[in-house]
Design an enzyme around this catalytic site. Sequence first.
Site, PDB file in Angstrom:
ATOM      1  CG  ASP A 186      -6.187   0.893  -9.295  1.00 21.14           C
ATOM      2  OD1 ASP A 186      -5.469   0.225  -8.528  1.00 21.14           O
ATOM      3  OD2 ASP A 186      -6.734   1.964  -8.969  1.00 21.14           O
TER       4      ASP A 186
ATOM      5  CB  SER B 283     -23.954   5.243 -16.667  1.00 17.80           C
ATOM      6  OG  SER B 283     -23.859   4.631 -15.391  1.00 17.80           O
TER       7      SER B 283
ATOM      8  CD  GLU C 269      -3.067   0.294  -0.066  1.00 18.30           C
ATOM      9  OE1 GLU C 269      -3.009   0.868  -1.173  1.00 18.30           O
ATOM     10  OE2 GLU C 269      -3.816  -0.670   0.162  1.00 18.30           O
ATOM     11  CG  HIS C 270       0.044   4.915   0.507  1.00 19.97           C
ATOM     12  ND1 HIS C 270      -0.369   6.086  -0.073  1.00 19.97           N
ATOM     13  CD2 HIS C 270      -0.961   4.532   1.322  1.00 19.97           C
ATOM     14  CE1 HIS C 270      -1.571   6.409   0.384  1.00 19.97           C
ATOM     15  NE2 HIS C 270      -1.960   5.481   1.234  1.00 19.97           N
ATOM     16  CB  THR C 271       4.474   0.144  -2.664  1.00 19.20           C
ATOM     17  OG1 THR C 271       3.358  -0.664  -3.060  1.00 19.20           O
ATOM     18  CG2 THR C 271       4.784  -0.107  -1.197  1.00 19.20           C
ATOM     19  CG  ASP C 272       0.286   2.559  -6.649  1.00 15.56           C
ATOM     20  OD1 ASP C 272       0.440   3.275  -5.641  1.00 15.56           O
ATOM     21  OD2 ASP C 272      -0.664   2.697  -7.433  1.00 15.56           O
TER      22      ASP C 272
ATOM     23  CD  GLU D   7      -8.532   6.742 -12.629  1.00 14.54           C
ATOM     24  OE1 GLU D   7      -8.830   5.680 -13.217  1.00 14.54           O
ATOM     25  OE2 GLU D   7      -8.661   6.900 -11.393  1.00 14.54           O
TER      26      GLU D   7
ATOM     27  CG  LEU E  20     -13.833  -3.577  -4.277  1.00 16.29           C
ATOM     28  CD1 LEU E  20     -15.183  -4.286  -4.344  1.00 16.29           C
ATOM     29  CD2 LEU E  20     -12.743  -4.592  -3.949  1.00 16.29           C
TER      30      LEU E  20
HETATM   31  P1  ADP Z   1     -13.092   3.651  -7.234  1.00 17.37           P
HETATM   32  O1  ADP Z   1     -12.332   3.422  -5.966  1.00 17.37           O
HETATM   33  O2  ADP Z   1     -14.350   2.833  -7.267  1.00 17.37           O
HETATM   34  O3  ADP Z   1     -12.239   3.498  -8.456  1.00 17.37           O
HETATM   35  P2  ADP Z   1     -13.127   6.360  -8.153  1.00 17.37           P
HETATM   36  O4  ADP Z   1     -13.608   7.613  -7.534  1.00 17.37           O
HETATM   37  O5  ADP Z   1     -11.718   6.249  -8.577  1.00 17.37           O
HETATM   38  O6  ADP Z   1     -13.551   5.165  -7.171  1.00 17.37           O
HETATM   39  O7  ADP Z   1     -13.996   6.080  -9.470  1.00 17.37           O
HETATM   40  C1  ADP Z   1     -15.397   6.048  -9.384  1.00 17.37           C
HETATM   41  C2  ADP Z   1     -16.002   6.773 -10.567  1.00 17.37           C
HETATM   42  O8  ADP Z   1     -15.952   5.926 -11.735  1.00 17.37           O
HETATM   43  C3  ADP Z   1     -17.474   7.059 -10.380  1.00 17.37           C
HETATM   44  O9  ADP Z   1     -17.665   8.263  -9.664  1.00 17.37           O
HETATM   45  C4  ADP Z   1     -17.935   7.192 -11.836  1.00 17.37           C
HETATM   46  O10 ADP Z   1     -17.613   8.458 -12.340  1.00 17.37           O
HETATM   47  C5  ADP Z   1     -17.097   6.138 -12.545  1.00 17.37           C
HETATM   48  N1  ADP Z   1     -17.849   4.873 -12.624  1.00 17.37           N
HETATM   49  C6  ADP Z   1     -17.636   3.707 -11.972  1.00 17.37           C
HETATM   50  N2  ADP Z   1     -18.561   2.769 -12.299  1.00 17.37           N
HETATM   51  C7  ADP Z   1     -19.381   3.344 -13.208  1.00 17.37           C
HETATM   52  C8  ADP Z   1     -20.550   2.927 -13.946  1.00 17.37           C
HETATM   53  N3  ADP Z   1     -21.044   1.699 -13.820  1.00 17.37           N
HETATM   54  N4  ADP Z   1     -21.139   3.833 -14.776  1.00 17.37           N
HETATM   55  C9  ADP Z   1     -20.620   5.065 -14.922  1.00 17.37           C
HETATM   56  N5  ADP Z   1     -19.554   5.522 -14.264  1.00 17.37           N
HETATM   57  C10 ADP Z   1     -18.936   4.690 -13.419  1.00 17.37           C
HETATM   58 MG    MG Z   2     -10.432   4.631  -8.835  1.00 15.08          MG
END
Ligand code: ADP
Ligand code: MG
Length: 373
Positions: free
Chosen positions: A169, A65, A31-34, A157, A122
């Site tokens: 990830d 979505s 954790e916090h190594t990547d 991202e 996740l």
């Molecule tokens: P995580 O820890 O789940 O990656 P993040 O904040 O990095 O949390 O990413 C979550 C974001 O990814 C959501 O706020 C949304 O914008 C997008 N996302 C995830 N799943 C979906 C989905 N099924 N439909 C649309 N957007 C999604």
């Molecule tokens: Mg994320």
Amino acid sequence: MIDTVKLNEVFGDAKKFRFFRAPGRVNIIGEHTDYNDGFVLPFAVDKFVFCAIRKNKSKKVRIFSALFDEMDEFGLDDIENKSEKFWVNYPKGILWVLKNSGYEFDGMDIFLDSNLPVGAGLSSSAAIELAVLSAVSTVNGIKLDKESMAKIGQKAENEFVGVRCGIMDQFTSAFGKKGQAIFLDTMTLKYKYVPLNLGEYSFLIIDTNVKHSLASGEYNLRRKQCEEILKTLNKKSFRELKISEIEILPEVLQKRAKHVLMENERVLKSVEALENGDIEELGRLLYESHQSLKELYEVSCEELDFVVDYLKDKDIIGGRMVGGGFGGSVIALVKREEKNFEEDLAEKFRKKFSIDLTFEEIESEDGAKEITV
Ligand code: ADP
Ligand code: MG
């Protein structure tokens, strides 16, 4: 799975679509190594973002979505501009990277569904990126290997959505394999699969559903502190750094450096433990990791510590906070018959913090791929 009834309602003619899915991931340890050229040990989980796709013979991308119950639409000549709907920027970011890399694609209808909780540690963001990338590249005949796919996801991202994340990830969502964890060197992207022979144990995610507002500020501060460590010691990478060299650092930086160096060691030991089928040793390393995240890296919080202390108290063999910290989830290594502590823990947690815990059982699964529904 994909809600084909909804798909029919939104776009019609569900039979004309092809279906893809990409998994979320959990990181066992590291954790916090990547972002410090370190080691991680994640696996892809059996929770996914699903993507249905078809070409629509227009110059437009229509995207829906099911999670947000929202539609967006943009022209192929309007990929540079961010969407006002935040979630759209994940899929749009993928198209943006593809376009900037010189790949061509047609207008498409894209339908997203998921059974992966958002923000629970996740990595639903990597899953949406990889699901969309697999779908778009396949239907447009764009050939990409898994490493390129992971890098495109990360780039989308980092540079389009604007979230500073490492490669773990996306790499895991691309390379995941059922029954295997991935030992990944984030500096070289060399990796090896490590069989997840957990015997009578399995992993459980306990989400505190807490997100403290200092999380992102503290995350950026940790990244700055790590840069500061390297600058002060005149090193290019944490991998050149030995524990005996950190004594000249100010106390706070010493603690941060010690966490990163020792956490890398723990990843190596965890790989060995898994290969030897020594799940108790793996559990012990998880607790050690938590202690270090709490005391040296200082990214835990009262709620996370409460859960981990409870697990220890109940003789569960291992657990630690996962992710950036200041909220989020705990991963626990639990004997299948031990699951009956969940109710008791949830009740004690509710009493103290007035918040409901969420439990997710997770198993390993394959990385991004096309599926039939
Ligand atoms: P995580 O820890 O789940 O990656 P993040 O904040 O990095 O949390 O990413 C979550 C974001 O990814 C959501 O706020 C949304 O914008 C997008 N996302 C995830 N799943 C979906 C989905 N099924 N439909 C649309 N957007 C999604
Ligand atoms: Mg994320």
